[in-house]
Motif scaffolding. Sequence first.
Motif, mmCIF file in Angstrom:
data_model
loop_
_atom_site.group_PDB
_atom_site.id
_atom_site.type_symbol
_atom_site.label_atom_id
_atom_site.label_comp_id
_atom_site.label_asym_id
_atom_site.label_seq_id
_atom_site.Cartn_x
_atom_site.Cartn_y
_atom_site.Cartn_z
ATOM 1 N N SER A 351 -6.579 -3.765 96.097
ATOM 2 C CA SER A 351 -7.511 -4.039 95.015
ATOM 3 C C SER A 351 -6.749 -4.468 93.760
ATOM 4 O O SER A 351 -5.820 -3.781 93.310
ATOM 5 C CB SER A 351 -8.353 -2.799 94.712
ATOM 6 O OG SER A 351 -9.072 -2.957 93.515
ATOM 7 N N ARG A 353 -7.987 -4.570 90.816
ATOM 8 C CA ARG A 353 -8.324 -3.606 89.764
ATOM 9 C C ARG A 353 -7.386 -2.395 89.816
ATOM 10 O O ARG A 353 -6.943 -1.893 88.773
ATOM 11 C CB ARG A 353 -9.778 -3.156 89.926
ATOM 12 C CG ARG A 353 -10.227 -2.102 88.920
ATOM 13 C CD ARG A 353 -10.260 -2.642 87.501
ATOM 14 N NE ARG A 353 -11.262 -3.663 87.347
ATOM 15 C CZ ARG A 353 -12.550 -3.410 87.070
ATOM 16 N NH1 ARG A 353 -12.985 -2.164 86.947
ATOM 17 N NH2 ARG A 353 -13.395 -4.409 86.906
ATOM 18 N N ASP A 354 -7.073 -1.930 91.023
ATOM 19 C CA ASP A 354 -6.133 -0.811 91.152
ATOM 20 C C ASP A 354 -4.752 -1.195 90.649
ATOM 21 O O ASP A 354 -4.053 -0.375 90.021
ATOM 22 C CB ASP A 354 -6.048 -0.366 92.609
ATOM 23 C CG ASP A 354 -7.319 0.312 93.091
ATOM 24 O OD1 ASP A 354 -8.121 0.752 92.233
ATOM 25 O OD2 ASP A 354 -7.518 0.390 94.324
ATOM 26 N N PHE A 356 -4.062 -3.342 88.278
ATOM 27 C CA PHE A 356 -4.122 -3.335 86.813
ATOM 28 C C PHE A 356 -4.141 -1.909 86.272
ATOM 29 O O PHE A 356 -3.539 -1.630 85.225
ATOM 30 C CB PHE A 356 -5.362 -4.101 86.342
ATOM 31 C CG PHE A 356 -5.127 -5.572 86.134
ATOM 32 C CD1 PHE A 356 -5.107 -6.120 84.864
ATOM 33 C CD2 PHE A 356 -4.909 -6.411 87.219
ATOM 34 C CE1 PHE A 356 -4.887 -7.473 84.669
ATOM 35 C CE2 PHE A 356 -4.689 -7.763 87.041
ATOM 36 C CZ PHE A 356 -4.673 -8.306 85.771
ATOM 37 N N ASP A 357 -4.840 -1.012 86.969
ATOM 38 C CA ASP A 357 -4.834 0.389 86.541
ATOM 39 C C ASP A 357 -3.426 0.958 86.574
ATOM 40 O O ASP A 357 -2.999 1.660 85.647
ATOM 41 C CB ASP A 357 -5.744 1.218 87.457
ATOM 42 C CG ASP A 357 -7.210 0.890 87.267
ATOM 43 O OD1 ASP A 357 -7.561 0.301 86.230
ATOM 44 O OD2 ASP A 357 -8.011 1.208 88.169
ATOM 45 N N ALA A 395 -10.300 -8.253 86.144
ATOM 46 C CA ALA A 395 -9.519 -7.063 85.798
ATOM 47 C C ALA A 395 -8.960 -7.170 84.389
ATOM 48 O O ALA A 395 -8.907 -6.176 83.650
ATOM 49 C CB ALA A 395 -8.390 -6.879 86.808
ATOM 50 N N TYR A 398 -11.735 -6.371 81.852
ATOM 51 C CA TYR A 398 -12.023 -4.934 81.782
ATOM 52 C C TYR A 398 -10.952 -4.199 80.984
ATOM 53 O O TYR A 398 -11.258 -3.405 80.082
ATOM 54 C CB TYR A 398 -12.124 -4.372 83.197
ATOM 55 C CG TYR A 398 -12.225 -2.870 83.239
ATOM 56 C CD1 TYR A 398 -13.421 -2.221 82.936
ATOM 57 C CD2 TYR A 398 -11.118 -2.097 83.571
ATOM 58 C CE1 TYR A 398 -13.515 -0.834 82.969
ATOM 59 C CE2 TYR A 398 -11.199 -0.711 83.616
ATOM 60 C CZ TYR A 398 -12.408 -0.093 83.311
ATOM 61 O OH TYR A 398 -12.492 1.286 83.336
ATOM 62 N N HIS A 399 -9.687 -4.448 81.306
ATOM 63 C CA HIS A 399 -8.612 -3.715 80.630
ATOM 64 C C HIS A 399 -8.433 -4.200 79.199
ATOM 65 O O HIS A 399 -7.976 -3.427 78.346
ATOM 66 C CB HIS A 399 -7.307 -3.875 81.418
ATOM 67 C CG HIS A 399 -7.192 -2.908 82.550
ATOM 68 N ND1 HIS A 399 -6.632 -1.658 82.405
ATOM 69 C CD2 HIS A 399 -7.598 -2.992 83.844
ATOM 70 C CE1 HIS A 399 -6.671 -1.017 83.566
ATOM 71 N NE2 HIS A 399 -7.259 -1.805 84.455
#
Length: 435
Positions: A351, A353-354, A356-357, A395, A398-399
């Motif tokens: 992912s 998104r993961d 980027f987290d 992503a 969002y961040h």
Amino acid sequence: MAAILSGDRLRFLLGRFKDRLWVKPLVVCLLSIVAAFIAKLVDGTTLAQHVPEIAAESVETLLSIMAGSMLVIATFSVASMVSAYASAASTATPRSFTLVVGDDASQNALSTFVGAFIFSVVALVAVKNNYFEAAGLFILFVLTVCVFGMVIFTFVRWVDRIARLGRMGSTIEKVEKAATAALKRRRNAPTLRGVKLTSEPHGRTVVATSVGYVQHIDIAAIQAWAEENDVRVIVAALPGTFAAPGRALAYISNLSREQGLEQKQEDFDDTRVVRSFHIGPDRLFDDDPRFGLVVLSEIAGRALSPAVNDPGTAIGVIGTLLRLLVLWGEPAVEQDEQAPSYDRVEVPEISVRDMFDDAFTAIARDGAGMVEVAVRLQKALHALALVGDPALRAAAEYHGRLALKRAKAALAMEEDYTAVRDVAMFSETGSQRNY
């Protein structure tokens, strides 16, 4: 047999040996012993008639000097390497320790010094016992001179390398290199050469039997087992996943039942599937692209701590993360348009998104109160949004918004927050500007 000797499995096993500090010195020691006796092969040939005569005393002197100095230099090199390892763990992050230990230049230097010591001792004993004749002494003299030259060259090169080993910049460079290799490997094989997972995992659950992180998945072994049992295996735990007893590693889908045939799932022995998931106490860089992002984020987080207060390092890490994620957004290397190598194994993709987290959450949180870090983070996210990949853009959006909220809560001066807001690409005033 093909599954056991698959190239991916061999790469993983060889990588584990490379991380061991004793492997190269041991190999060089064995080679040095062989080299000390190579000179004996020319005795009894006509070479003695064509080479100058070398006095045994001169060879003994050279070997004695080498034997007396190499052990001291090897001990000094070990002490310097240990100091560099401690520096890397304290200034960067303990998770970078394996990369520093695996430094090729340091391992080569230690191997050369220890190998030269073993060579000199073995050769010296042989010379003192009159093991060599005239031709053998000449070849041994040539080998000794070559070893001397190699030691000097290695020592000069190693001094320059050990001065950098363990320093912050060198450690970040090593982490980036390891993360780049893992990202390229996964980008070119996003499903580990299996079939892309298109639905929710279902079927009989294969659970872990030990506690640790999934370090490697032997997809070839799973494919072979699935073919033998006429089933499909759905991977649920990618490399980097924390496993524990009861945690699902994979799911087994009974193809026979889907085709209207009867076969009880209890008849399957999934021991080989469990063994195909190599679980260890630590995460590894090789097959876990997200781990490199985590380590870089940890380095930036430590630099942003009040005890260190080094925003410059955090800004540098943001640039490194930007390069890595831009690399992820590039097209994969073109491959032959064939069916996946392992068509009975379904594997989910990583992912974005993961990722980027892993990369930006800690930096945005710890650097929210530093305007220079917050501004650079917004610029990096803006650049990622312009790469052209929809997942990267989503992503980054969002961040970017999340980092702006954190900056608003942490920055006491209105002017500082305004500076961050002006470069934020998704704020009220921050339009699509070029930075």
